[in-house]
Scaffold this motif. Structure first.
Motif, PDB file in Angstrom:
ATOM      1  N   ARG A 170      29.349  33.807  85.204  1.00 40.89           N
ATOM      2  CA  ARG A 170      28.355  32.779  85.297  1.00 40.89           C
ATOM      3  C   ARG A 170      28.646  31.538  86.304  1.00 40.89           C
ATOM      4  NH1 ARG A 170      24.789  34.379  81.332  1.00 40.89           N
ATOM      5  NH2 ARG A 170      25.578  35.573  79.618  1.00 40.89           N
ATOM      6  N   LEU A 171      30.017  31.241  86.277  1.00 40.82           N
ATOM      7  CA  LEU A 171      30.413  29.928  86.914  1.00 40.82           C
ATOM      8  C   LEU A 171      30.014  30.180  88.403  1.00 40.82           C
ATOM      9  CD1 LEU A 171      31.678  27.152  87.000  1.00 40.82           C
ATOM     10  CD2 LEU A 171      33.811  28.141  87.136  1.00 40.82           C
ATOM     11  N   PRO A 172      30.407  31.181  89.140  1.00 39.09           N
ATOM     12  CA  PRO A 172      29.930  31.455  90.298  1.00 39.09           C
ATOM     13  C   PRO A 172      28.754  31.738  90.618  1.00 39.09           C
ATOM     14  CG  PRO A 172      31.837  32.974  90.100  1.00 39.09           C
ATOM     15  CD  PRO A 172      31.295  32.251  88.744  1.00 39.09           C
ATOM     16  N   SER A 173      27.652  32.020  89.617  1.00 43.71           N
ATOM     17  CA  SER A 173      26.088  32.017  89.813  1.00 43.71           C
ATOM     18  C   SER A 173      25.761  30.578  89.660  1.00 43.71           C
ATOM     19  CB  SER A 173      25.839  32.880  88.684  1.00 43.71           C
ATOM     20  OG  SER A 173      26.036  34.048  88.701  1.00 43.71           O
ATOM     21  N   LEU A 174      26.295  29.881  88.978  1.00 49.19           N
ATOM     22  CA  LEU A 174      25.988  28.376  88.818  1.00 49.19           C
ATOM     23  C   LEU A 174      26.097  27.707  90.141  1.00 49.19           C
ATOM     24  CD1 LEU A 174      24.965  26.075  86.955  1.00 49.19           C
ATOM     25  CD2 LEU A 174      27.276  25.649  86.302  1.00 49.19           C
ATOM     26  N   LEU A 175      27.363  27.719  90.536  1.00 50.51           N
ATOM     27  CA  LEU A 175      27.637  27.053  91.918  1.00 50.51           C
ATOM     28  C   LEU A 175      26.847  27.427  93.120  1.00 50.51           C
ATOM     29  CD1 LEU A 175      31.690  27.436  91.866  1.00 50.51           C
ATOM     30  CD2 LEU A 175      30.290  25.451  91.227  1.00 50.51           C
TER      31      LEU A 175
END
Length: 517
Positions: A198-203
């Motif tokens: 989810r964090l790479p998706s958010l970035l």
């Protein structure tokens, strides 16, 4: 439409605007050019979103957490997860040029950024494969608008001396997003929950957030302003950023006169309106032949196999560890960015033909070497052969980055006249997406079925690309934007536009040029 080596390599003279440049006005010592280049950087990062996406999907496939959450997708489902972003882009292409030409370049970038922000939020919050796929579709849809307008605004705003390098940087910065994604997925590898993906998706939403906040404060294209009858605003924009506010500066007057002549010519003489105009004259047919070919070549040169399915390739050559795969992917993106940026600053010095032809030949050589080493590993299990594949992947991408990465976008927008630029660039992007969708579906299936033999298909195709580029690519270095576009309509048209001839004078020359182009 016949063209051969002699036609493609005809001598190109230096631009007549060169003597008008103030030698003391450089990007590093002139406040207004620095500000202008800062706005251009805001536009250039549009490409980072695309680069981020490809590298992120590569990284996510190596994350066990993502694999578990999405039921270990493979073959057709994996192909859809990768291709859906480009399917979304396809849905936006019919509308993008009308928005770029209708509401302006800035507002179109803003609209694209807004859609991508919403889509990124949905992707980050995904609770199922379907939601993740839907969000990625929406990212591609929004990116289409921003990616259509941003490179055109870059090339139409840039200070003439820096236009070609800055426009070439647009696609080169694809790797800046790719680097962030590669290292983000490497950094989240050890998170033992869904935030690992989810964090790479958010970035992925960072470039869109910056553009959403700032792009409406960016200057609008002087060419678009002239096309809308807002000549005074266009002149002020050129003067403010290119001559410290002096509207009578010789360079500003030259640019303004050239822009007005070219746009009036397109509007009143060439009748360059509508999609049919892309193939209405022999000059335009020549443009579209090159543009469609470059778009297809950019995705069918073997690079897509590595860009989206690097982990599959590595697994077949004995490099199966997730940490190792993610680490190599991260280093590869830094390597790519170095060569692409270096090439962007050489486009006017070395010329387009030299870069394309020299490095298309090297791409063929290095891809053939990958095939040989891959075959050696597959047949005999020689570990050194598998490691050699990695080495030749790096060499192949160095060659690709020096030719295709910086030039495909900058060359496309510079050879199109203003009235065709949005539609022609949309066709270019459409062909890329079609090639990508097909590529992303076919590659995992073909690689699984054929293994190293699949590499031979690309080796043969790379040789075909070299022959096409040698026959048809036209050199365009050291020209203004209007002069570059006019090359395809004949030297007489080019000279008349360059020297501010009347529409009637240019019309007579245009009719003769189109008859013998």
């Amino acid at each position: 439409m016949g063209a051969g080596p002699a036609a493609a390599t005809g001598a190109v003279q230096d631009t007549s605007f060169a003597h008008l440049l103030n030698p003391d006005r450089k990007w590093y010592n002139n406040k207004r050019i620095i500000i202008l280049n800062a706005w251009i950087v805001l536009l250039l990062i549009t490409s980072s979103t695309t680069g981020y996406d490809g590298s992120m999907m590569n990284g996510l496939q190596s994350l066990q957490q993502w694999q578990d959450d999405f039921n270990h997708p493979s073959k057709g489902r994996l192909g859809l997860l990768n291709a859906i972003q480009n399917i979304g882009a396809l849905a936006g292409y019919p509308f993008a040029p009308y928005l770029s030409d209708g509401i302006g370049r800035r507002k179109t970038v803003f609209l694209g950024a807004t859609i991508m922000l919403v889509a990124t939020a949905l992707q980050t919050a995904s609770q199922s494969v379907g939601m993740f796929i839907g969000a990625r579709f929406l990212i591609g849809f929004g990116l289409t608008f921003a990616a259509n307008a941003a490179p055109m605004l870059v090339t139409e705003l840039a200070y003439p001396e820096y236009r070609a390098p800055l426009t070439s940087l647009y696609n080169s910065l694809w790797y800046s997003g790719s680097i962030v994604a590669a290292w983000a997925t490497y950094g989240t590898f050890r998170i033992n929950n869904t935030w690992a993906w989810r964090l790479p998706s958010l970035l992925q939403g960072i470039p869109a957030a910056l553009q959403f906040s700032l792009v409406l404060f960016c200057p609008e294209s002087p060419r678009w302003l002239v096309s809308r009858g807002r000549d005074a605003e266009a002149l002020r924009t050129l003067a403010y950023y290119h001559a410290d506010g002096d509207e009578q500066d010789p360079l500003v007057q030259y640019e303004f006169r050239e822009i007005k002549t070219a746009i009036e010519f397109d509007r009143n003489v060439a009748a360059n309106i509508g999609w049919k105009s892309l193939i209405a004259t022999r000059g335009n047919l020549k443009r579209m032949r090159i543009i469609v070919a470059l778009a297809f070549f950019s995705q069918w040169s073997g690079n897509g196999l590595i860009s989206y399915y690097l982990n599959e390739v590595f697994t077949q050559i004995g490099i199966a560890g997730s940490v190792t795969q993610l680490l190599i992917n991260g280093v590869l993106q830094v390597w790519n960015l170095f060569w692409a940026v270096l090439a962007a600053f050489m486009v006017d010095r070395l010329g387009r033909r030299f870069l394309f032809l020299s490095f298309a030949a090297l791409m063929t050589l290095f891809y053939a070497a990958q095939a040989v080493c891959f075959a050696e590993y597959s047949k005999h299990g020689v570990a050194a052969a598998g490691h050699a594949v990695v080495g030749f992947v790096f060499l192949f991408f160095a060659a690709y980055d020096i030719a295709f990465t910086p030039l495909i976008v900058s060359y496309t927008v510079e050879i199109l006249p203003f009235s065709l630029r949005a539609k022609g660039f949309s066709v270019f992007s459409f062909v890329i997406s079609v090639a990508l969708v097909f590529n992303q579906y076919v590659n995992p299936i073909a690689l699984d079925a054929l293994g190293w033999k699949y590499y031979l298909v690309y080796v043969c195709w790379l040789a075909v690309e070299f022959v096409f580029l040698w026959l048809f690519l036209v050199e365009t270095k050291n020209r203004t934007l209007e002069e570059t576009a006019a090359i395809f309509d004949g030297e007489d048209v080019l000279q008349k536009i360059a020297h501010g001839g009347t529409v009637q004078e240019t019309a007579e020359i245009y009719e003769k040029a189109d008859g013998k182009a």
